[in-house]
Design an enzyme around this catalytic site. Structure first.
Site, PDB file in Angstrom:
ATOM      1  N   LYS A 296      -4.836   0.186  -8.133  1.00 16.55           N
ATOM      2  CA  LYS A 296      -5.825  -0.132  -7.076  1.00 16.55           C
ATOM      3  C   LYS A 296      -7.108  -0.127  -7.462  1.00 16.55           C
ATOM      4  O   LYS A 296      -7.774   0.665  -8.002  1.00 16.55           O
ATOM      5  CB  LYS A 296      -5.661   0.924  -6.032  1.00 16.55           C
ATOM      6  CG  LYS A 296      -5.398   0.516  -4.672  1.00 16.55           C
ATOM      7  CD  LYS A 296      -4.951   1.989  -3.805  1.00 16.55           C
ATOM      8  CE  LYS A 296      -4.985   1.520  -2.297  1.00 16.55           C
ATOM      9  NZ  LYS A 296      -5.055   2.804  -1.534  1.00 16.55           N
TER      10      LYS A 296
HETATM   11  C1  E4P Z   1      -4.091   2.659   1.728  1.00 15.33           C
HETATM   12  O1  E4P Z   1      -3.992   2.372   0.797  1.00 15.33           O
HETATM   13  C2  E4P Z   1      -5.281   3.860   2.183  1.00 15.33           C
HETATM   14  O2  E4P Z   1      -4.626   4.647   1.160  1.00 15.33           O
HETATM   15  C3  E4P Z   1      -5.078   4.121   3.705  1.00 15.33           C
HETATM   16  O3  E4P Z   1      -4.008   3.292   4.302  1.00 15.33           O
HETATM   17  C4  E4P Z   1      -6.238   4.576   4.108  1.00 15.33           C
HETATM   18  O4  E4P Z   1      -5.957   5.046   5.314  1.00 15.33           O
HETATM   19  P1  E4P Z   1      -6.772   6.031   6.406  1.00 15.33           P
HETATM   20  O5  E4P Z   1      -7.979   5.025   6.804  1.00 15.33           O
HETATM   21  O6  E4P Z   1      -5.928   6.587   7.458  1.00 15.33           O
HETATM   22  O7  E4P Z   1      -7.457   7.075   5.421  1.00 15.33           O
END
Ligand code: E4P
Length: 223
Positions: free
Chosen positions: A83
């Site tokens: 990522k």
């Molecule tokens: C996605 O890969 C992220 O880890 C995640 O969906 C972030 O979500 P949040 O805005 O609830 O922290």
């Protein structure tokens, strides 16, 4: 549509994967920082449990650092997805890693323009954060609609991974729009199961069944 768990918690992941409806896992530095132990070992355990794509994020902000960390993350397991954040450096690292055959999830996407850049850089996944857009008064799901349209126009193969999902409406809208994946924290996956009419209906079925069993029980004794 594929359903991923957005968590680094091994117990939560094990419990949900056991149900048989989970296709993958996403993590981020915030989620992994909450878990005890070495994050690489935790990612490996998650890969062994889910046996599907598991995203692990780089923390470097320069291209060389992202490439170094990305290659290390990719070596953890065949299921690992690297990522990278949607910055200039992230897009450049995405292109290089993708050209090397490493699958990349471009995260922290908040605009259609950013999603277009990720697709051009060969990203396997783009992660638009719908909940965080809603938080600042912008309709997160509108961004998904735009990305679906743009990717369809040009047959980009980058999969749309709806992230920061906060409720079942995000998931249902994503499915209606044709997004490829929704990633949800365990609490949101619980919400997908729940409906008060299911609970009430099941309670009544079981009560009625108990009554019938009682009657049959009495008949059985008489006979
Ligand atoms: C996605 O890969 C992220 O880890 C995640 O969906 C972030 O979500 P949040 O805005 O609830 O922290």
């Amino acid at each position: 549509m594929k359903l991923f768990i957005d968590s680094g918690n091994i117990k939560d992941i094990e419990a949900l994967v056991a149900i048989g409806i989970i296709d993958g896992v996403t993590t981020n530095p915030t989620l992994l920082a909450k878990e005890p132990g070495d994050y690489r070992q935790n990612l490996k355990k998650i890969c062994d449990i889910v046996k599907g794509p598991v995203s692990g994020e780089v923390t470097a902000v320069d291209v060389a650092g992202m490439l170094r960390e990305g290659r290390e993350i990719a070596k953890i397991d065949q299921h690992m997805i690297v990522k990278v954040p949607l910055t200039r450096a992230g897009i450049q690292a995405c292109k290089t890693l993708s050209d090397e055959g490493i699958r990349v999830n471009v995260t922290l996407c908040f605009s259609a323009a950013q999603a277009l850049l990720a697709a051009k850089a060969g990203a396997t996944y783009i992660s638009p954060f719908v909940g965080r857009l809603d938080d600042v008064g912008t309709n997160g799901m509108e961004l998904i609609r735009e990305i679906v349209q743009i990717y369809n126009n040009y047959d980009f193969t980058t999969e749309i991974l709806v992230a920061s999902a906060r409720n079942p409406i995000h998931v249902i809208e994503a499915a209606k729009m044709g997004a490829d994946i929704a990633t949800c924290p365990p609490a949101v996956i619980d919400m997908l199961f729940n409906h008060p009419l299911t609970t009430i209906g099941l309670e009544k079925f079981l009560k009625d069944w108990e009554k019938t069993q009682a009657v049959h029980g009495v008949d059985a004794v008489k006979a």
